[in-house]
Design a protein around this motif. Sequence first.
Motif, PDB file in Angstrom:
ATOM      1  N   ASP A 135       0.926  -1.398   0.161  1.00 56.41           N
ATOM      2  CA  ASP A 135      -0.017   0.013  -0.016  1.00 56.41           C
ATOM      3  C   ASP A 135       0.906   1.354  -0.135  1.00 56.41           C
ATOM      4  OD1 ASP A 135      -2.412  -1.075  -0.290  1.00 56.41           O
ATOM      5  OD2 ASP A 135      -3.015  -0.953   2.138  1.00 56.41           O
ATOM      6  N   ILE A 136       2.194   1.138  -0.271  1.00 59.72           N
ATOM      7  CA  ILE A 136       3.132   2.408  -0.212  1.00 59.72           C
ATOM      8  C   ILE A 136       3.732   2.759  -1.628  1.00 59.72           C
ATOM      9  CG2 ILE A 136       3.600   1.741   2.173  1.00 59.72           C
ATOM     10  CD1 ILE A 136       6.527   0.782   0.836  1.00 59.72           C
ATOM     11  N   GLY A 137       4.150   3.879  -1.656  1.00 56.67           N
ATOM     12  CA  GLY A 137       4.878   3.986  -2.974  1.00 56.67           C
ATOM     13  C   GLY A 137       6.505   4.749  -2.410  1.00 56.67           C
TER      14      GLY A 137
ATOM     15  N   VAL B  93       7.945   2.519 -12.272  1.00 55.30           N
ATOM     16  CA  VAL B  93       8.878   3.692 -12.140  1.00 55.30           C
ATOM     17  C   VAL B  93       8.581   5.095 -13.038  1.00 55.30           C
ATOM     18  CG1 VAL B  93      11.355   4.537 -12.173  1.00 55.30           C
ATOM     19  CG2 VAL B  93      10.762   2.345 -11.461  1.00 55.30           C
ATOM     20  N   GLU B  94       8.377   5.983 -12.335  1.00 55.96           N
ATOM     21  CA  GLU B  94       8.277   7.515 -13.031  1.00 55.96           C
ATOM     22  C   GLU B  94       9.349   8.247 -12.894  1.00 55.96           C
ATOM     23  OE1 GLU B  94       5.083  10.648 -12.524  1.00 55.96           O
ATOM     24  OE2 GLU B  94       4.159   8.671 -12.469  1.00 55.96           O
ATOM     25  N   VAL B  95      10.158   8.682 -13.748  1.00 55.95           N
ATOM     26  CA  VAL B  95      11.375   9.598 -13.691  1.00 55.95           C
ATOM     27  C   VAL B  95      10.948  11.022 -13.989  1.00 55.95           C
ATOM     28  CG1 VAL B  95      13.482   9.781 -14.496  1.00 55.95           C
ATOM     29  CG2 VAL B  95      12.801   7.597 -14.355  1.00 55.95           C
ATOM     30  N   ASP B  96      11.411  11.838 -13.181  1.00 58.86           N
ATOM     31  CA  ASP B  96      11.229  13.210 -13.246  1.00 58.86           C
ATOM     32  C   ASP B  96      12.101  13.775 -14.261  1.00 58.86           C
ATOM     33  OD1 ASP B  96       9.731  15.927 -11.752  1.00 58.86           O
ATOM     34  OD2 ASP B  96      11.973  16.356 -12.256  1.00 58.86           O
ATOM     35  N   PRO B  97      11.911  14.743 -15.136  1.00 55.83           N
ATOM     36  CA  PRO B  97      12.571  15.278 -16.027  1.00 55.83           C
ATOM     37  C   PRO B  97      14.085  15.831 -15.587  1.00 55.83           C
ATOM     38  CG  PRO B  97      10.344  16.224 -16.656  1.00 55.83           C
ATOM     39  CD  PRO B  97      10.588  15.438 -15.481  1.00 55.83           C
ATOM     40  N   THR B  98      14.062  16.364 -14.477  1.00 57.21           N
ATOM     41  CA  THR B  98      15.296  16.653 -13.725  1.00 57.21           C
ATOM     42  C   THR B  98      16.464  15.626 -13.606  1.00 57.21           C
ATOM     43  OG1 THR B  98      14.182  16.501 -11.425  1.00 57.21           O
ATOM     44  CG2 THR B  98      14.187  18.964 -12.664  1.00 57.21           C
TER      45      THR B  98
ATOM     46  N   SER C  87       0.926   7.566  -1.416  1.00 56.10           N
ATOM     47  CA  SER C  87       0.522   7.530  -2.918  1.00 56.10           C
ATOM     48  C   SER C  87       1.575   8.323  -3.878  1.00 56.10           C
ATOM     49  CB  SER C  87      -0.760   8.087  -3.194  1.00 56.10           C
ATOM     50  OG  SER C  87      -0.900   9.549  -2.946  1.00 56.10           O
ATOM     51  N   PRO C  88       1.706   7.594  -4.999  1.00 54.90           N
ATOM     52  CA  PRO C  88       0.928   6.848  -5.670  1.00 54.90           C
ATOM     53  C   PRO C  88       1.269   5.290  -4.962  1.00 54.90           C
ATOM     54  CG  PRO C  88       2.478   7.651  -7.166  1.00 54.90           C
ATOM     55  CD  PRO C  88       2.684   8.517  -5.907  1.00 54.90           C
TER      56      PRO C  88
END
Length: 304
Positions: A200-202, A240-245, A296-297
């Motif tokens: 239930d964690i991110g 995985v979601e990568v920030d553009p920075t 979240s997410p």
Amino acid sequence: MESAEDAGVYKLRKDLAIIQTLDFFTPIVDDPYTFGQVAAANSLSDVYAMGGKAICAMNIVCFPLKKMDISILREILKGGLDKMREAEVTLVGGHSVEDDELKYGLSVNGIIHPENVLTNKGARPGDKLILTKPLGTGIINTALKGDMAGENLVAKSIKCMSALNKKASELMEPFDVHACTDVTGFGFLGHAGEMVEGTDIGMVIYSSSVPFFQEIRELVEMGMVPGGLHRNKKFRMPMVEVDPTCPPWMVDILFDPQTSGGLLFSLSSPQAEKLLKNLHEEGIEDAAIVGEVVESPKGRILVR
Ligand code: CO
Ligand code: CO
């Protein structure tokens, strides 16, 4: 096995459980003694990742007797034995077979109180994540094979791979650590992913705080990366979601398969600050807070 734990645990009594683990692999460095040291440190690590005390071990050897001089094997076993001595682990036996390819590792037994077993699940929102060793040993091993890694860098990498996770594990003990694993073949994000998967964690990873060998940026940009890095990335990228920075070379480093990598663990924010201080004071200088656990997410890792 379902949640890819580091080792198996068997409860003997209400207050005592044994931890069993087994690991062996082909050489990643040229020097046989060093290989023995790294392989032993790597095999022992899974006991430390569960918060246990390693007590005894057995050698596992595959050796090409017809192609290699037996003195090479002696050096490997000496490296392993010296590492076990350092870890205060008793070598109680082993088994060797003749094989085309050299392989070495250990089967390790550890002990723990059943209530103190640390698994890779249990991280809580608000926790901070600590990583105890720098990333990049897979990239350096690949560069070494291609004759592209400087002597200095290789020496640093060997020192890192042969360092025991024993001290870090002992320092964790008085703290309320919620989850722990060691970073090995699946890379930092691969093993972080195991902590998040089906929960239930991110997680939010602070990529600029993740320790790594500075010299490897250039190697990554030249394409000097192991095949396992691409496999790790392909497998884990969907969560995985990568920030553009965060630059692409850093994303690669976060997926680099590690040999005998550091511990990655999760504990409350104030405790994390204290434990980090203790780690630094005890010479684990590369240890850093590398991220946090969020509500979240769920089931996802944000890299920023
Ligand atoms: Co492990
Ligand atoms: Co393992």
